[in-house]
Write a protein that holds these residues in place. Structure first.
Motif, mmCIF file in Angstrom:
data_model
loop_
_atom_site.group_PDB
_atom_site.id
_atom_site.type_symbol
_atom_site.label_atom_id
_atom_site.label_comp_id
_atom_site.label_asym_id
_atom_site.label_seq_id
_atom_site.Cartn_x
_atom_site.Cartn_y
_atom_site.Cartn_z
ATOM 1 N N UNK A 198 0.822 -1.197 0.000
ATOM 2 C CA UNK A 198 0.000 0.000 0.000
ATOM 3 C C UNK A 198 0.865 1.260 0.000
ATOM 4 N N UNK A 199 0.207 2.385 -0.255
ATOM 5 C CA UNK A 199 0.804 3.716 -0.213
ATOM 6 C C UNK A 199 0.096 4.531 0.862
ATOM 7 N N UNK A 200 0.870 5.183 1.712
ATOM 8 C CA UNK A 200 0.347 6.187 2.640
ATOM 9 C C UNK A 200 1.108 7.473 2.352
ATOM 10 N N UNK A 201 0.383 8.568 2.144
ATOM 11 C CA UNK A 201 0.994 9.798 1.658
ATOM 12 C C UNK A 201 1.211 10.816 2.774
ATOM 13 N N UNK A 202 2.395 11.437 2.759
ATOM 14 C CA UNK A 202 2.659 12.596 3.608
ATOM 15 C C UNK A 202 2.330 13.835 2.792
ATOM 16 N N UNK A 203 1.215 14.458 3.113
ATOM 17 C CA UNK A 203 0.742 15.595 2.333
ATOM 18 C C UNK A 203 1.613 16.832 2.507
ATOM 19 N N UNK A 204 2.288 16.949 3.652
ATOM 20 C CA UNK A 204 3.100 18.118 3.935
ATOM 21 C C UNK A 204 4.117 17.761 5.003
ATOM 22 N N UNK A 205 5.052 18.673 5.230
ATOM 23 C CA UNK A 205 6.026 18.482 6.289
ATOM 24 C C UNK A 205 5.334 18.319 7.647
ATOM 25 N N UNK A 206 4.281 19.106 7.856
ATOM 26 C CA UNK A 206 3.589 19.074 9.133
ATOM 27 C C UNK A 206 2.890 17.739 9.390
ATOM 28 N N UNK A 207 2.465 17.072 8.334
ATOM 29 C CA UNK A 207 1.721 15.821 8.501
ATOM 30 C C UNK A 207 2.613 14.583 8.392
ATOM 31 N N UNK A 208 3.921 14.787 8.243
ATOM 32 C CA UNK A 208 4.813 13.663 7.991
ATOM 33 C C UNK A 208 4.803 12.648 9.139
ATOM 34 N N UNK A 209 4.978 13.127 10.385
ATOM 35 C CA UNK A 209 5.048 12.196 11.520
ATOM 36 C C UNK A 209 3.766 11.386 11.654
ATOM 37 N N UNK A 210 2.619 12.025 11.430
ATOM 38 C CA UNK A 210 1.350 11.312 11.531
ATOM 39 C C UNK A 210 1.225 10.266 10.423
ATOM 40 N N UNK A 211 1.703 10.601 9.213
ATOM 41 C CA UNK A 211 1.667 9.639 8.114
ATOM 42 C C UNK A 211 2.561 8.439 8.421
ATOM 43 N N UNK A 212 3.743 8.700 8.966
ATOM 44 C CA UNK A 212 4.649 7.613 9.343
ATOM 45 C C UNK A 212 4.003 6.727 10.396
ATOM 46 N N UNK A 213 3.364 7.340 11.371
ATOM 47 C CA UNK A 213 2.699 6.570 12.424
ATOM 48 C C UNK A 213 1.621 5.667 11.839
ATOM 49 N N UNK A 214 0.760 6.217 10.981
ATOM 50 C CA UNK A 214 -0.298 5.400 10.370
ATOM 51 C C UNK A 214 0.305 4.242 9.590
ATOM 52 N N UNK A 215 1.369 4.527 8.850
ATOM 53 C CA UNK A 215 1.980 3.497 8.022
ATOM 54 C C UNK A 215 2.602 2.393 8.876
ATOM 55 N N UNK A 216 3.280 2.765 9.956
ATOM 56 C CA UNK A 216 3.872 1.758 10.828
ATOM 57 C C UNK A 216 2.806 0.879 11.466
ATOM 58 N N UNK A 217 1.714 1.473 11.897
ATOM 59 C CA UNK A 217 0.645 0.674 12.510
ATOM 60 C C UNK A 217 0.089 -0.330 11.514
ATOM 61 N N UNK A 218 -0.120 0.093 10.280
ATOM 62 C CA UNK A 218 -0.630 -0.817 9.249
ATOM 63 C C UNK A 218 0.360 -1.950 8.990
ATOM 64 N N UNK A 219 1.651 -1.605 8.891
ATOM 65 C CA UNK A 219 2.668 -2.625 8.595
ATOM 66 C C UNK A 219 2.828 -3.599 9.751
ATOM 67 N N UNK A 220 2.849 -3.081 10.970
ATOM 68 C CA UNK A 220 3.065 -3.928 12.138
ATOM 69 C C UNK A 220 1.859 -4.831 12.383
ATOM 70 N N UNK A 221 0.675 -4.287 12.237
ATOM 71 C CA UNK A 221 -0.535 -5.066 12.513
ATOM 72 C C UNK A 221 -0.900 -6.004 11.378
ATOM 73 N N UNK A 222 -0.307 -5.782 10.192
ATOM 74 C CA UNK A 222 -0.657 -6.599 9.040
ATOM 75 C C UNK A 222 -1.968 -6.208 8.418
ATOM 76 N N UNK A 223 -2.470 -5.005 8.748
ATOM 77 C CA UNK A 223 -3.710 -4.493 8.166
ATOM 78 C C UNK A 223 -3.350 -3.688 6.938
#
Length: 232
Positions: A198-223
């Motif tokens: 999948x792709x999770x997008x960082x829309x801006x510098x300000x949203x980067x950490x939140x995008x990384x967090x969402x992506x890690x949760x998806x990868x770790x949980x296998x969702x």
């Protein structure tokens, strides 16, 4: 019943035992388009995300209760910033985050995405970890490839080894050639692949950490495989 017993015996065999849930290579962009301040905010984003309570909860909820992760920056070369670390709780996550934040920049030059993907695969093949799943988490702000192996050939080699590639495109709103879906579409067609990619997008510098967090949760949980609009 006999088939069920045989299947359970097969799954219990030591030859198929793993020692952690996930081997995760974090491949972060350090090419010429990324300046020192952007290197810093990317590292801070990953350090913040890996120690976030929701990410740690996802790790605890895996089948093995732990993951193994390494943070690597890519450009014309690749450089391991934080070596393989097994994370089962906050203490290990904080050690890994400190490693990410403590090292000087070591990757420079123009994009060599194909080589970076293969280096990510090699890091998995040569470690002493046996993860149930293996994922390369690729982030960047373009899909250009100026040297080394082509993206297509490197991607095919990685996928042939059963490794999933996910992507985090970093959009630049002031650069219309990259924003408004162009980079996302390129990453979907040229970078990601494997089971549940999948792709999770960082829309801006300000949203980067939140995008990384969402992506890690998806990868770790296998969702995986969220609808595209839900992955932003």
């Amino acid at each position: 019943m006999r088939r069920l017993l045989l299947a359970l015996t097969f799954l219990a065999s030591p030859a198929f035992a793993q020692d952690t849930d996930l081997e995760l290579v974090l491949l972060a962009d350090a090419s010429g388009s990324i300046d020192a301040s952007e290197i810093a905010f990317q590292r801070e984003g990953y350090a913040t995300a890996i120690t976030d309570p929701e990410v740690l909860a996802a790790i605890r909820n895996t089948a093995y209760g732990s993951i193994a992760v390494t943070y690597v920056e890519w450009a014309a070369n690749t450089a391991v910033v934080a070596p393989w670390t097994r994370i089962a709780g906050l203490e290990q996550a904080e050690v890994f985050a400190a490693e990410i934040l403590s090292k000087p920049r070591q990757a420079y030059g123009r994009n060599a995405i194909g080589s970076a993907l293969l280096d990510g695969l090699e890091l998995m093949e040569t470690n002493d970890i046996d993860g149930w799943r293996r994922v390369i988490d690729f982030s960047g702000d373009s899909v250009n490839n100026y040297s080394g192996l082509s993206i297509a050939e490197a991607r095919a080699r990685v996928l042939a080894e059963g490794v999933t590639i996910n992507a985090l495109p970093i959009l630049r709103p002031n650069d219309p050639g990259r924003a408004h879906g162009g980079l996302e579409a390129a990453y979907e067609t040229q970078i990601i692949g494997g089971m549940g990619s999948f792709v999770v997008t960082a829309e801006s510098r300000e949203s980067f950490a939140e995008a990384v967090k969402r992506k890690l949760i998806l990868e770790i949980s296998g969702t995986h495989a969220l609808p595209r609009e839900a992955s932003r």
